[in-house]
Scaffold this motif. Sequence first.
Motif, PDB file in Angstrom:
ATOM      1  N   GLY A  53      36.439  -6.933 -28.055  1.00  0.00           N
ATOM      2  CA  GLY A  53      35.150  -7.460 -27.479  1.00  0.00           C
ATOM      3  C   GLY A  53      34.026  -7.194 -28.160  1.00  0.00           C
ATOM      4  N   TYR A  54      32.863  -7.892 -27.778  1.00  0.00           N
ATOM      5  CA  TYR A  54      31.815  -7.646 -28.341  1.00  0.00           C
ATOM      6  C   TYR A  54      31.254  -8.321 -29.619  1.00  0.00           C
ATOM      7  CZ  TYR A  54      31.190  -4.327 -24.327  1.00  0.00           C
ATOM      8  OH  TYR A  54      31.267  -3.807 -23.314  1.00  0.00           O
ATOM      9  N   ALA A  55      32.043  -9.477 -29.959  1.00  0.00           N
ATOM     10  CA  ALA A  55      31.789 -10.159 -31.400  1.00  0.00           C
ATOM     11  C   ALA A  55      30.339 -10.390 -31.370  1.00  0.00           C
ATOM     12  CB  ALA A  55      32.741 -11.367 -31.115  1.00  0.00           C
ATOM     13  N   PRO A  56      29.588 -10.846 -30.492  1.00  0.00           N
ATOM     14  CA  PRO A  56      28.043 -11.290 -30.953  1.00  0.00           C
ATOM     15  C   PRO A  56      27.410  -9.946 -31.474  1.00  0.00           C
ATOM     16  CG  PRO A  56      28.868 -11.819 -28.557  1.00  0.00           C
ATOM     17  CD  PRO A  56      29.825 -11.207 -29.032  1.00  0.00           C
ATOM     18  N   LEU A  57      27.836  -8.750 -31.080  1.00  0.00           N
ATOM     19  CA  LEU A  57      27.211  -7.703 -31.923  1.00  0.00           C
ATOM     20  C   LEU A  57      27.868  -7.444 -33.079  1.00  0.00           C
ATOM     21  CD1 LEU A  57      25.963  -5.519 -28.933  1.00  0.00           C
ATOM     22  CD2 LEU A  57      24.561  -7.112 -30.522  1.00  0.00           C
ATOM     23  N   ALA A  58      29.084  -7.120 -32.956  1.00  0.00           N
ATOM     24  CA  ALA A  58      30.014  -6.534 -34.199  1.00  0.00           C
ATOM     25  C   ALA A  58      30.177  -7.396 -35.138  1.00  0.00           C
ATOM     26  CB  ALA A  58      31.457  -6.367 -33.649  1.00  0.00           C
ATOM     27  N   ASP A  59      30.128  -8.879 -35.043  1.00  0.00           N
ATOM     28  CA  ASP A  59      30.211  -9.894 -36.254  1.00  0.00           C
ATOM     29  C   ASP A  59      28.943 -10.009 -36.813  1.00  0.00           C
ATOM     30  OD1 ASP A  59      32.813 -10.314 -35.533  1.00  0.00           O
ATOM     31  OD2 ASP A  59      32.585 -12.111 -34.714  1.00  0.00           O
ATOM     32  N   PHE A  60      27.829  -9.763 -36.034  1.00  0.00           N
ATOM     33  CA  PHE A  60      26.384  -9.951 -36.389  1.00  0.00           C
ATOM     34  C   PHE A  60      25.918  -8.845 -37.411  1.00  0.00           C
ATOM     35  CE2 PHE A  60      21.714  -9.942 -36.378  1.00  0.00           C
ATOM     36  CZ  PHE A  60      21.726 -11.334 -36.279  1.00  0.00           C
ATOM     37  N   TRP A  61      26.603  -7.646 -36.982  1.00  0.00           N
ATOM     38  CA  TRP A  61      26.157  -6.439 -37.847  1.00  0.00           C
ATOM     39  C   TRP A  61      26.855  -6.397 -39.066  1.00  0.00           C
ATOM     40  CZ3 TRP A  61      26.885  -2.794 -33.070  1.00  0.00           C
ATOM     41  CH2 TRP A  61      25.601  -2.873 -32.260  1.00  0.00           C
ATOM     42  N   ALA A  62      28.195  -6.742 -39.077  1.00  0.00           N
ATOM     43  CA  ALA A  62      29.002  -6.933 -40.128  1.00  0.00           C
ATOM     44  C   ALA A  62      28.479  -7.835 -41.079  1.00  0.00           C
ATOM     45  CB  ALA A  62      30.689  -7.283 -39.830  1.00  0.00           C
ATOM     46  N   GLU A  63      27.952  -8.876 -40.745  1.00  0.00           N
ATOM     47  CA  GLU A  63      27.512 -10.304 -41.447  1.00  0.00           C
ATOM     48  C   GLU A  63      26.200  -9.375 -42.394  1.00  0.00           C
ATOM     49  OE1 GLU A  63      26.734 -13.233 -38.766  1.00  0.00           O
ATOM     50  OE2 GLU A  63      28.762 -13.747 -38.668  1.00  0.00           O
ATOM     51  N   ARG A  64      25.488  -8.399 -41.821  1.00  0.00           N
ATOM     52  CA  ARG A  64      24.176  -7.989 -42.218  1.00  0.00           C
ATOM     53  C   ARG A  64      24.422  -6.561 -42.808  1.00  0.00           C
ATOM     54  NH1 ARG A  64      23.985 -11.921 -39.083  1.00  0.00           N
ATOM     55  NH2 ARG A  64      22.428 -13.328 -38.987  1.00  0.00           N
ATOM     56  N   GLY A  65      25.716  -6.276 -43.506  1.00  0.00           N
ATOM     57  CA  GLY A  65      25.867  -5.257 -44.221  1.00  0.00           C
ATOM     58  C   GLY A  65      26.331  -3.928 -43.633  1.00  0.00           C
ATOM     59  N   PHE A  66      26.663  -4.063 -42.500  1.00  0.00           N
ATOM     60  CA  PHE A  66      27.278  -2.795 -41.671  1.00  0.00           C
ATOM     61  C   PHE A  66      28.871  -2.970 -41.665  1.00  0.00           C
ATOM     62  CE2 PHE A  66      22.910  -3.405 -40.115  1.00  0.00           C
ATOM     63  CZ  PHE A  66      22.501  -1.854 -40.268  1.00  0.00           C
ATOM     64  N   VAL A  67      29.455  -1.705 -41.546  1.00  0.00           N
ATOM     65  CA  VAL A  67      30.894  -1.634 -41.328  1.00  0.00           C
ATOM     66  C   VAL A  67      31.099  -1.253 -39.793  1.00  0.00           C
ATOM     67  CG1 VAL A  67      33.117  -0.451 -41.842  1.00  0.00           C
ATOM     68  CG2 VAL A  67      31.641  -1.006 -43.606  1.00  0.00           C
ATOM     69  N   VAL A  68      31.616  -2.054 -38.924  1.00  0.00           N
ATOM     70  CA  VAL A  68      31.560  -1.885 -37.638  1.00  0.00           C
ATOM     71  C   VAL A  68      33.107  -1.473 -37.058  1.00  0.00           C
ATOM     72  CG1 VAL A  68      31.113  -2.721 -35.281  1.00  0.00           C
ATOM     73  CG2 VAL A  68      29.778  -3.629 -37.084  1.00  0.00           C
ATOM     74  N   VAL A  69      33.299  -0.343 -36.491  1.00  0.00           N
ATOM     75  CA  VAL A  69      34.637   0.320 -36.133  1.00  0.00           C
ATOM     76  C   VAL A  69      34.482   0.260 -34.577  1.00  0.00           C
ATOM     77  CG1 VAL A  69      36.299   2.144 -36.252  1.00  0.00           C
ATOM     78  CG2 VAL A  69      34.625   1.664 -38.179  1.00  0.00           C
ATOM     79  N   GLN A  70      35.260  -0.520 -33.998  1.00  0.00           N
ATOM     80  CA  GLN A  70      35.539  -0.435 -32.554  1.00  0.00           C
ATOM     81  C   GLN A  70      36.907   0.084 -32.204  1.00  0.00           C
ATOM     82  OE1 GLN A  70      34.659  -4.933 -33.094  1.00  0.00           O
ATOM     83  NE2 GLN A  70      33.984  -4.606 -30.784  1.00  0.00           N
TER      84      GLN A  70
END
Length: 302
Positions: A53-70
Amino acid sequence: MSAANITVISAKPVVLPAPGRGTDLQVRVSAPATGGDLPVVVFSHGFGWSMDGYAPLADFWAERGFVVVQPTHLDSRTLDLAAEDPRTPRIWRYRIEDLTRVLDGLDTLEATVPGLRGRLDRDRVAVAGHSWGAQTASVLLGARVLDSGGVPGEDMSDPRVKAGVLLSLPGLGEDLTPFAAQHFPFMKPSFDTMAAPALIVAGDHDQSHLSTRGPDWFTDSYVYSPGNKSLLTLFDAEHSLGGVAGHQVAETTDENPARVGLLQQLTTAYLRSALFPGDTSWKSAATAMETDLNPLGKLQSK
């Protein structure tokens, strides 16, 4: 970092051994395909959700240089844990341990996800979460759970975590409905020691069936925690804040792409400034909110 032409890699399930949990911890890792010294955001999902879930945030943050771990917590519908399972009363603690296990397992994640080795910045770590996930994340920032006598329980904060983004975070336990007080006794937080910096996001139309109060219940963590906090109140937003869990999700009763867009921009600016001293993204975003009198919400800080 601009999102223009940024390719994101995403790997799942990445498995972290979890002795005593009953099942190993599965996580999803999303990261930009290039770049080094990448900050890390560990995201805790709401009740019943999962790493998907939460692709609107996880993908957005990853596109801007963050590693997102869910991580996928034990309450996820994908695991179908029975109500009579002996782990059920302790799920709230397993959730917190899941986040800590992710931080302990960053070496494993780097080694497992193709192309990620040597690219994480372990000194720039944040936690985030929505609803129950926000309560989970808040504990790593210093919030405590009160026992039946009102005494704060164990300190489970983590010094590796530098900041947090807390979305639709439930408020104080004395305002629980009788049903919630009976079935969710762990929902008795104290924010007195939640000292780490955090952005708290609440919807002014978020009426919870777990609380006897109105939407202001979701601002308690801002009101009762020490300083260095910001509160974003989203106008006309309900519990899903316009659709943070995903696009066209059944649980979203207030779908609003513009509201989610504002949340994407502001959370990214906050995370960058919180993890990179000297970064002015958050100051610029806050000034714009105040100057433009944004019709989607208001921002305040202390």
